[in-house]
Design an enzyme around this catalytic site. Sequence first.
Site, PDB file in Angstrom:
ATOM      1  N   ASN A  10       0.875  -1.182   0.000  1.00 24.15           N
ATOM      2  CA  ASN A  10       0.000   0.000   0.000  1.00 24.15           C
ATOM      3  C   ASN A  10       0.910   1.229   0.000  1.00 24.15           C
ATOM      4  O   ASN A  10       1.511   1.553   1.018  1.00 24.15           O
ATOM      5  CB  ASN A  10      -0.889  -0.035   1.253  1.00 24.15           C
ATOM      6  CG  ASN A  10      -1.693   1.241   1.427  1.00 24.15           C
ATOM      7  OD1 ASN A  10      -1.772   2.073   0.526  1.00 24.15           O
ATOM      8  ND2 ASN A  10      -2.290   1.404   2.604  1.00 24.15           N
ATOM      9  N   LYS A  12       0.082   4.238  -0.182  1.00 23.30           N
ATOM     10  CA  LYS A  12      -0.547   5.417   0.440  1.00 23.30           C
ATOM     11  C   LYS A  12      -0.335   6.647  -0.454  1.00 23.30           C
ATOM     12  O   LYS A  12      -0.346   6.522  -1.669  1.00 23.30           O
ATOM     13  CB  LYS A  12      -0.008   5.626   1.858  1.00 23.30           C
ATOM     14  CG  LYS A  12      -0.075   4.355   2.702  1.00 23.30           C
ATOM     15  CD  LYS A  12       0.144   4.615   4.156  1.00 23.30           C
ATOM     16  CE  LYS A  12       0.189   3.309   4.914  1.00 23.30           C
ATOM     17  NZ  LYS A  12       0.169   3.483   6.347  1.00 23.30           N
ATOM     18  N   HIS A  93      -9.377   1.082   5.428  1.00 26.79           N
ATOM     19  CA  HIS A  93      -8.070   1.275   6.073  1.00 26.79           C
ATOM     20  C   HIS A  93      -8.240   2.220   7.265  1.00 26.79           C
ATOM     21  O   HIS A  93      -9.028   3.165   7.208  1.00 26.79           O
ATOM     22  CB  HIS A  93      -7.077   1.857   5.055  1.00 26.79           C
ATOM     23  CG  HIS A  93      -5.669   1.845   5.563  1.00 26.79           C
ATOM     24  ND1 HIS A  93      -5.204   2.783   6.452  1.00 26.79           N
ATOM     25  CD2 HIS A  93      -4.650   0.997   5.330  1.00 26.79           C
ATOM     26  CE1 HIS A  93      -3.941   2.517   6.738  1.00 26.79           C
ATOM     27  NE2 HIS A  93      -3.575   1.426   6.073  1.00 26.79           N
ATOM     28  N   GLU A  95      -6.618   4.620   8.305  1.00 27.62           N
ATOM     29  CA  GLU A  95      -6.415   6.051   8.010  1.00 27.62           C
ATOM     30  C   GLU A  95      -7.667   6.645   7.365  1.00 27.62           C
ATOM     31  O   GLU A  95      -7.973   7.815   7.560  1.00 27.62           O
ATOM     32  CB  GLU A  95      -5.176   6.224   7.119  1.00 27.62           C
ATOM     33  CG  GLU A  95      -3.903   5.977   7.914  1.00 27.62           C
ATOM     34  CD  GLU A  95      -2.725   5.477   7.101  1.00 27.62           C
ATOM     35  OE1 GLU A  95      -2.754   5.582   5.860  1.00 27.62           O
ATOM     36  OE2 GLU A  95      -1.772   4.961   7.711  1.00 27.62           O
ATOM     37  N   GLU A 168      -5.234  -5.271  10.818  1.00 27.73           N
ATOM     38  CA  GLU A 168      -4.190  -4.261  11.017  1.00 27.73           C
ATOM     39  C   GLU A 168      -4.463  -3.497  12.316  1.00 27.73           C
ATOM     40  O   GLU A 168      -5.235  -2.520  12.315  1.00 27.73           O
ATOM     41  CB  GLU A 168      -4.197  -3.257   9.867  1.00 27.73           C
ATOM     42  CG  GLU A 168      -3.949  -3.871   8.505  1.00 27.73           C
ATOM     43  CD  GLU A 168      -3.453  -2.811   7.531  1.00 27.73           C
ATOM     44  OE1 GLU A 168      -2.326  -2.935   7.070  1.00 27.73           O
ATOM     45  OE2 GLU A 168      -4.198  -1.857   7.263  1.00 27.73           O
ATOM     46  N   GLY A 174       2.530   1.850  10.898  1.00 20.89           N
ATOM     47  CA  GLY A 174       3.485   2.945  10.740  1.00 20.89           C
ATOM     48  C   GLY A 174       4.231   3.308  12.008  1.00 20.89           C
ATOM     49  O   GLY A 174       4.871   4.354  12.079  1.00 20.89           O
ATOM     50  N   SER A 214       3.522  -2.521  10.460  1.00 17.53           N
ATOM     51  CA  SER A 214       4.977  -2.524  10.668  1.00 17.53           C
ATOM     52  C   SER A 214       5.637  -3.844  10.277  1.00 17.53           C
ATOM     53  O   SER A 214       6.583  -4.291  10.931  1.00 17.53           O
ATOM     54  CB  SER A 214       5.316  -2.145  12.116  1.00 17.53           C
ATOM     55  OG  SER A 214       4.890  -0.825  12.383  1.00 17.53           O
TER      56      SER A 214
HETATM   57  C1  PEP Z   1      -0.718  -0.014   6.280  1.00 15.44           C
HETATM   58  O1  PEP Z   1      -0.823   1.198   6.150  1.00 15.44           O
HETATM   59  O2  PEP Z   1      -1.607  -0.762   5.836  1.00 15.44           O
HETATM   60  C2  PEP Z   1       0.451  -0.525   6.966  1.00 15.44           C
HETATM   61  C3  PEP Z   1       0.427  -1.749   7.377  1.00 15.44           C
HETATM   62  O3  PEP Z   1       1.482   0.365   7.142  1.00 15.44           O
HETATM   63  P1  PEP Z   1       2.941  -0.002   7.738  1.00 15.44           P
HETATM   64  O4  PEP Z   1       3.394  -1.285   7.087  1.00 15.44           O
HETATM   65  O5  PEP Z   1       3.795   1.169   7.354  1.00 15.44           O
HETATM   66  O6  PEP Z   1       2.777  -0.167   9.197  1.00 15.44           O
END
Ligand code: PEP
Length: 257
Positions: A10, A12, A93, A95, A168, A174, A214
């Site tokens: 992703n 973003k 997601h 966000e 997630e 992040g 992460s």
């Molecule tokens: C995400 O935004 O779906 C995600 C898992 O981000 P990160 O891997 O940077 O934690």
Amino acid sequence: MSLRPLIVGNWKMNGTRASLSEARAIDRAAQRLAWADVALAPPFTLLYPVHAEVEHIRVGAQDLSTEECGAFTGEVSASMLADAGAQFVIIGHSERRSRHGEDDAALVAKCGRAVDAGLSVILCVGEPLDVRDAAEAEPYVLAQLDAVLPDMAATGPEIGEVVTVAYEPVWAIGTGRSASAPEISAMHRVIRDLLVRRYGEAGGRSVRILYGGSVNGTNAREILALPEVNGALVGGASLTSQSFMSIVLAAGADDAG
Ligand code: PEP
């Protein structure tokens, strides 16, 4: 569970046409893999350019409109995504939920639009830290998922061709702090139970449950080796072919010996 792993990047709100070289490198590397499906979700502006550059990976979007067409300035519909080469779309997601106020009703509408347009969906769920600290993570995540899982016609495509779930935890996205292996396994098990309740045997056998939060080249092998985990949704570490492919390679570490 022997579902072929799926590793999704992703991007973003990152990437310009200069990033197409990374997509090409990921595509070339994915061509040589026998053990995993690889996918990228670039920003809208790169959807068609990435689609036009790659052959061996799937391309999808990070969001879509609840509407199909008309006076919705700034929105992009499911059929526009399909027209630009998208095969899937990420929905819910954290966000989008937290920064854009997306609630269950919006996510249900988005899911319906995507499925009607022939897109598969990656449904994201995950609890914030205060919910985990209160030992409420499982009911919270199951309620999120149960609200948005589509009802599928008995004669339609197999549910696993349409729906992928991404667990997630919000506190792991992040932050550099991944959930622990026991936390991931436990949550994936209850998600699997819900999928079986909703879709019967096909929900147990065909729907992939990804972990996101992460994931990087160092922790991917341990996470992807968990029997309850069918792949990963990767943010920051998907932006370069080198870091992303280190995760994809970890998905095949046991196969490769
Ligand atoms: C995400 O935004 O779906 C995600 C898992 O981000 P990160 O891997 O940077 O934690």
